[in-house]
Design an enzyme around this catalytic site. Structure first.
Site, mmCIF file in Angstrom:
data_model
loop_
_atom_site.group_PDB
_atom_site.id
_atom_site.type_symbol
_atom_site.label_atom_id
_atom_site.label_comp_id
_atom_site.label_asym_id
_atom_site.label_seq_id
_atom_site.Cartn_x
_atom_site.Cartn_y
_atom_site.Cartn_z
ATOM 1 N N GLU A 44 0.698 -0.885 -0.215
ATOM 2 C CA GLU A 44 0.220 -0.132 -0.087
ATOM 3 C C GLU A 44 0.987 1.098 -0.135
ATOM 4 O O GLU A 44 0.377 2.298 -0.949
ATOM 5 C CB GLU A 44 -1.178 -0.296 1.038
ATOM 6 C CG GLU A 44 -2.174 -1.224 1.270
ATOM 7 C CD GLU A 44 -2.987 -1.119 -0.293
ATOM 8 O OE1 GLU A 44 -2.788 -0.200 -1.022
ATOM 9 O OE2 GLU A 44 -3.269 -2.873 -0.116
ATOM 10 N N GLU A 132 -0.944 -2.774 -10.297
ATOM 11 C CA GLU A 132 -0.620 -3.843 -8.988
ATOM 12 C C GLU A 132 0.568 -4.780 -8.560
ATOM 13 O O GLU A 132 1.321 -4.547 -8.351
ATOM 14 C CB GLU A 132 -1.993 -4.734 -8.755
ATOM 15 C CG GLU A 132 -3.040 -3.834 -8.412
ATOM 16 C CD GLU A 132 -3.342 -3.575 -7.210
ATOM 17 O OE1 GLU A 132 -2.825 -4.007 -6.250
ATOM 18 O OE2 GLU A 132 -3.748 -1.820 -7.085
#
Length: 214
Positions: A44, A132
């Site tokens: 994150e 991602e």
């Protein structure tokens, strides 16, 4: 870092730079060990470092703006063509049949707007999937433990199911089965992500082989 009660055990990052915030579902502290949780946090933080949520928000806003700009001038054209088609049909005494040539042109206007929306959406979703992978690689680089992140992803996969809504593009886990759904998915498949992390660790597995959770 904020702790929340989400629809499923997951994590997401919003904002960028010093204004970035990581939101964790409270259940992750029970599901993951310290190294796995570190991997999720690093993933994150990589999104925040790269300003991914900001870029994605701007990209979706740009798509909607472009489609709206295209629709505004074309909508009157479509309405005019529809009215003209019905008028000519009434003139011929066949009000229910319309005018084939004009109807085809009106349909083409609608398909143009839809095609632009689909192409731009696919491009934005493809960029999201690439980010991602990049966040996974950055997390593995920072922590030096790609397998810990792989185990964390598998744990989240087993404990949750994809949820819709406004936050769907920010969740760690989003799994789609059919080719069209995968093309429109904001996240790559979990198998792909885990296999890449395994390769980063120097260990190889056959496609589809699952990494042990513990």
């Amino acid at each position: 870092v904020a702790v929340a009660r989400m629809e499923m055990p997951n994590a997401l990052a919003v904002g960028a730079g010093r204004d970035g915030v990581i939101v964790l579902d409270g259940r992750l502290f029970r599901l993951l060990d310290a190294r796995e949780l570190e991997g999720i946090l690093a993933h994150e933080l990589a999104h925040i470092e790269s300003r991914d949520s900001l870029v994605q928000t701007l990209a979706y806003s740009l798509v909607r703006t472009l489609v709206s700009v295209l629709t505004v001038p074309l909508l009157p054209v479509a309405l005019l063509l529809g009215g003209l088609s019905r008028s000519l049909a009434w003139t011929r005494g066949r009000p229910g049949q319309g005018t084939p040539g004009i109807d085809l042109l009106r349909a083409a206007v609608g398909r143009l707007v839809l095609s632009v929306l689909v192409v731009l959406t696919i491009a934005v979703r493809a960029h999201s999937r690439r980010r991602e992978f990049a966040a996974d690689e950055r997390a593995a680089q920072v922590t030096g433990r790609p397998l810990a992140l792989a185990r964390a992803l598998r744990t989240i996969e087993r404990a949750s199911h994809p949820a819709g809504g406004l936050l769907a593009t920010l969740y760690i886990h989003a799994e789609e089965s059919d080719p069209l759904s995968r093309m429109l998915s904001t996240h790559p498949s979990m198998d792909e992500r885990v296999e890449r992390l395994v390769e980063l660790s120097g260990r190889r597995t056959e496609p589809g082989v699952r990494i042990p959770i513990r």
